[in-house]
Write an enzyme that holds these catalytic residues in place. Structure first.
Site, PDB file in Angstrom:
ATOM      1  N   GLU A  35      37.988  68.101  -8.585  1.00  0.00           N
ATOM      2  CA  GLU A  35      39.327  68.687  -8.452  1.00  0.00           C
ATOM      3  C   GLU A  35      39.845  68.584  -7.010  1.00  0.00           C
ATOM      4  O   GLU A  35      41.046  68.494  -6.780  1.00  0.00           O
ATOM      5  CB  GLU A  35      39.261  70.143  -8.936  1.00  0.00           C
ATOM      6  CG  GLU A  35      40.576  70.859  -9.086  1.00  0.00           C
ATOM      7  CD  GLU A  35      41.628  70.131  -9.929  1.00  0.00           C
ATOM      8  OE1 GLU A  35      42.824  70.302  -9.630  1.00  0.00           O
ATOM      9  OE2 GLU A  35      41.266  69.385 -10.859  1.00  0.00           O
ATOM     10  N   GLY A  36      38.935  68.577  -6.033  1.00  0.00           N
ATOM     11  CA  GLY A  36      39.352  68.401  -4.635  1.00  0.00           C
ATOM     12  C   GLY A  36      40.009  67.040  -4.454  1.00  0.00           C
ATOM     13  O   GLY A  36      41.083  66.918  -3.849  1.00  0.00           O
ATOM     14  N   HIS A  37      39.365  65.994  -5.005  1.00  0.00           N
ATOM     15  CA  HIS A  37      39.979  64.659  -4.929  1.00  0.00           C
ATOM     16  C   HIS A  37      41.305  64.639  -5.703  1.00  0.00           C
ATOM     17  O   HIS A  37      42.281  64.029  -5.259  1.00  0.00           O
ATOM     18  CB  HIS A  37      39.055  63.595  -5.534  1.00  0.00           C
ATOM     19  CG  HIS A  37      37.757  63.424  -4.812  1.00  0.00           C
ATOM     20  ND1 HIS A  37      36.553  63.874  -5.315  1.00  0.00           N
ATOM     21  CD2 HIS A  37      37.469  62.860  -3.621  1.00  0.00           C
ATOM     22  CE1 HIS A  37      35.586  63.579  -4.480  1.00  0.00           C
ATOM     23  NE2 HIS A  37      36.104  62.964  -3.437  1.00  0.00           N
ATOM     24  N   GLY A 145      41.158  65.091   3.049  1.00  0.00           N
ATOM     25  CA  GLY A 145      41.026  66.536   2.850  1.00  0.00           C
ATOM     26  C   GLY A 145      40.659  67.271   4.130  1.00  0.00           C
ATOM     27  O   GLY A 145      39.914  66.761   4.975  1.00  0.00           O
ATOM     28  N   ASP A 148      36.778  68.074   5.214  1.00  0.00           N
ATOM     29  CA  ASP A 148      36.119  67.308   6.284  1.00  0.00           C
ATOM     30  C   ASP A 148      37.038  67.379   7.496  1.00  0.00           C
ATOM     31  O   ASP A 148      37.704  66.401   7.857  1.00  0.00           O
ATOM     32  CB  ASP A 148      35.905  65.863   5.829  1.00  0.00           C
ATOM     33  CG  ASP A 148      34.950  65.781   4.660  1.00  0.00           C
ATOM     34  OD1 ASP A 148      33.758  66.000   4.856  1.00  0.00           O
ATOM     35  OD2 ASP A 148      35.419  65.538   3.531  1.00  0.00           O
ATOM     36  N   GLN A 151      36.524  64.941  10.367  1.00  0.00           N
ATOM     37  CA  GLN A 151      36.855  63.577   9.926  1.00  0.00           C
ATOM     38  C   GLN A 151      38.371  63.345   9.976  1.00  0.00           C
ATOM     39  O   GLN A 151      38.837  62.310  10.443  1.00  0.00           O
ATOM     40  CB  GLN A 151      36.336  63.363   8.497  1.00  0.00           C
ATOM     41  CG  GLN A 151      36.849  62.098   7.840  1.00  0.00           C
ATOM     42  CD  GLN A 151      36.203  61.805   6.504  1.00  0.00           C
ATOM     43  OE1 GLN A 151      35.069  61.354   6.458  1.00  0.00           O
ATOM     44  NE2 GLN A 151      36.904  62.030   5.402  1.00  0.00           N
ATOM     45  N   SER A 183      32.672  69.794  -3.362  1.00  0.00           N
ATOM     46  CA  SER A 183      32.051  68.637  -2.719  1.00  0.00           C
ATOM     47  C   SER A 183      31.202  67.925  -3.762  1.00  0.00           C
ATOM     48  O   SER A 183      30.569  68.580  -4.611  1.00  0.00           O
ATOM     49  CB  SER A 183      31.139  69.116  -1.576  1.00  0.00           C
ATOM     50  OG  SER A 183      30.237  68.092  -1.221  1.00  0.00           O
ATOM     51  N   SER A 184      31.177  66.594  -3.705  1.00  0.00           N
ATOM     52  CA  SER A 184      30.322  65.854  -4.643  1.00  0.00           C
ATOM     53  C   SER A 184      28.862  66.257  -4.454  1.00  0.00           C
ATOM     54  O   SER A 184      28.058  66.180  -5.377  1.00  0.00           O
ATOM     55  CB  SER A 184      30.473  64.351  -4.414  1.00  0.00           C
ATOM     56  OG  SER A 184      31.832  63.997  -4.492  1.00  0.00           O
ATOM     57  N   ARG A 185      28.506  66.688  -3.252  1.00  0.00           N
ATOM     58  CA  ARG A 185      27.106  67.032  -2.969  1.00  0.00           C
ATOM     59  C   ARG A 185      26.691  68.368  -3.594  1.00  0.00           C
ATOM     60  O   ARG A 185      25.503  68.669  -3.644  1.00  0.00           O
ATOM     61  CB  ARG A 185      26.861  67.064  -1.462  1.00  0.00           C
ATOM     62  CG  ARG A 185      26.905  65.676  -0.847  1.00  0.00           C
ATOM     63  CD  ARG A 185      26.409  65.662   0.589  1.00  0.00           C
ATOM     64  NE  ARG A 185      26.159  64.314   1.049  1.00  0.00           N
ATOM     65  CZ  ARG A 185      26.990  63.607   1.853  1.00  0.00           C
ATOM     66  NH1 ARG A 185      28.110  64.147   2.269  1.00  0.00           N
ATOM     67  NH2 ARG A 185      26.668  62.390   2.226  1.00  0.00           N
TER      68      ARG A 185
HETATM   69  O1  PAF Z   1      35.576  61.560   2.932  1.00  0.00           O
HETATM   70  C1  PAF Z   1      35.012  60.620   2.334  1.00  0.00           C
HETATM   71  O2  PAF Z   1      34.799  60.648   1.120  1.00  0.00           O
HETATM   72  C2  PAF Z   1      34.565  59.398   3.129  1.00  0.00           C
HETATM   73  O3  PAF Z   1      34.125  59.762   4.397  1.00  0.00           O
HETATM   74  C3  PAF Z   1      35.635  58.315   3.220  1.00  0.00           C
HETATM   75  C4  PAF Z   1      36.850  58.777   3.979  1.00  0.00           C
HETATM   76  C5  PAF Z   1      36.040  57.871   1.817  1.00  0.00           C
HETATM   77  C6  PAF Z   1      35.082  57.089   3.947  1.00  0.00           C
HETATM   78  O4  PAF Z   1      33.998  56.539   3.276  1.00  0.00           O
END
Ligand code: PAF
Length: 276
Positions: A35-37, A145, A148, A151, A183-185
């Site tokens: 859902e985050g994606h 997002g 991160d 990032q 998170s996928s993790r």
């Molecule tokens: O946030 C992520 O899922 C990854 O770091 C990304 C931006 C797709 C780069 O591989």
């Protein structure tokens, strides 16, 4: 919805869309979409003519003992989510780098602290793959997002420094019902670890609530968080300037509280905005 697995074909499609005057929106991901994606995809969908989602587990951003080999994948479920959210094209290359790939994007300073301290090659890997994806997908806008948080700041910096004409949009962090940041993790966590993971957002929310009642400095924030956190190892807990990412000592203007912690073998990150 199209699926493209070939990098040169991806670039031809993108260049022809740009020639036709279409606005390309882009959401780069490593798959195992949740859902985050979906929330990033919805933001991008509302701002472009043609929406591309990439799915690529980028080896360059994983350290030696990290979870590259076990990173979860589920192509069918990813495709379902993308179809539902109106994605036009999934770019899912098997490999992305040429055999003689020899260019790496290295953002200084911003990458040296926080996650960069414990994952020294991580951001170089992220920036290198994002730069290559940008070249292939030719986006006008790209959504990342705030989960991160570092990032996002690093990507904004490199896009600015390299004068890339791409609008980088930050999207709010999305939580599960129990407060855990999506998170996928998270799927690595067993039920007991999931309860431990909940203490991360509980700690962040407690600080936010306490700040509404009384002024707090970073020392008292740390104490409060430590009383609530039940993780196996705290990697960092930092109050930072939301733009410069440098540590602050007092919460006298909007500040971001960032946490990275280990629960079992899983490294989780989370963050929240603090307002004085
Ligand atoms: O946030 C992520 O899922 C990854 O770091 C990304 C931006 C797709 C780069 O591989």
């Amino acid at each position: 919805m199209k699926i493209c697995t070939d990098p040169s074909q991806m670039q031809s499609i993108a260049l022809s869309l740009r020639e036709q005057g279409k606005t390309i929106g882009f959401v780069p991901t490593m798959g195992f979409l949740h859902e985050g994606h979906a929330s990033l995809i919805r933001i991008a969908r509302s701002k472009c003519d043609f929406l591309i989602v990439s799915i690529f587990v980028n080896p360059l951003q994983f350290g030696e003992n990290e979870d590259l080999d076990t990173y979860p994948t589920d192509h069918e479920s990813d495709e379902r989510l993308c179809t539902t959210e109106g994605v036009d094209l999934i770019f899912r290359p098997l490999s992305l780098y040429d055999t003689n790939h020899n260019t790496y994007v290295n953002v200084k300073q911003l990458t040296e602290r926080l996650c960069g301290a414990s994952r020294p090659t991580h951001f170089q890997g992220v920036c290198t793959v994002v730069a290559r994806l940008f070249g292939l997908v030719q986006p006008n806008i790209a959504v990342f997002g705030e989960k991160d948080y570092q990032q996002l700041a690093v990507i904004r910096q490199f896009v600015r420094d390299l004068a890339m004409p791409i609008d980088i949009i930050g999207a709010p962090l999305i939580r599960d019902e129990d407060g855990v940041a999506l998170s996928s993790r998270n799927q690595y966590l067993n039920p007991d670890q999931r309860i431990q993971a909940q203490t991360i957002s509980q700690a962040l929310f407690s600080v936010q609530a306490e700040l509404k009642k009384t002024a707090l400095d970073v020392h008292s924030i740390r104490q409060l968080v430590r009383q609530i956190l039940d993780v196996d190892e705290l990697d960092y807990l930092e109050c930072i300037d939301p733009v410069l990412l440098v540590p602050v000592t007092n919460i006298d203007k909007p500040t971001r509280l960032l946490i990275a912690a280990w629960v079992g073998q899983t490294r989780l990150i989370d963050n929240i905005l603090l307002e004085p």
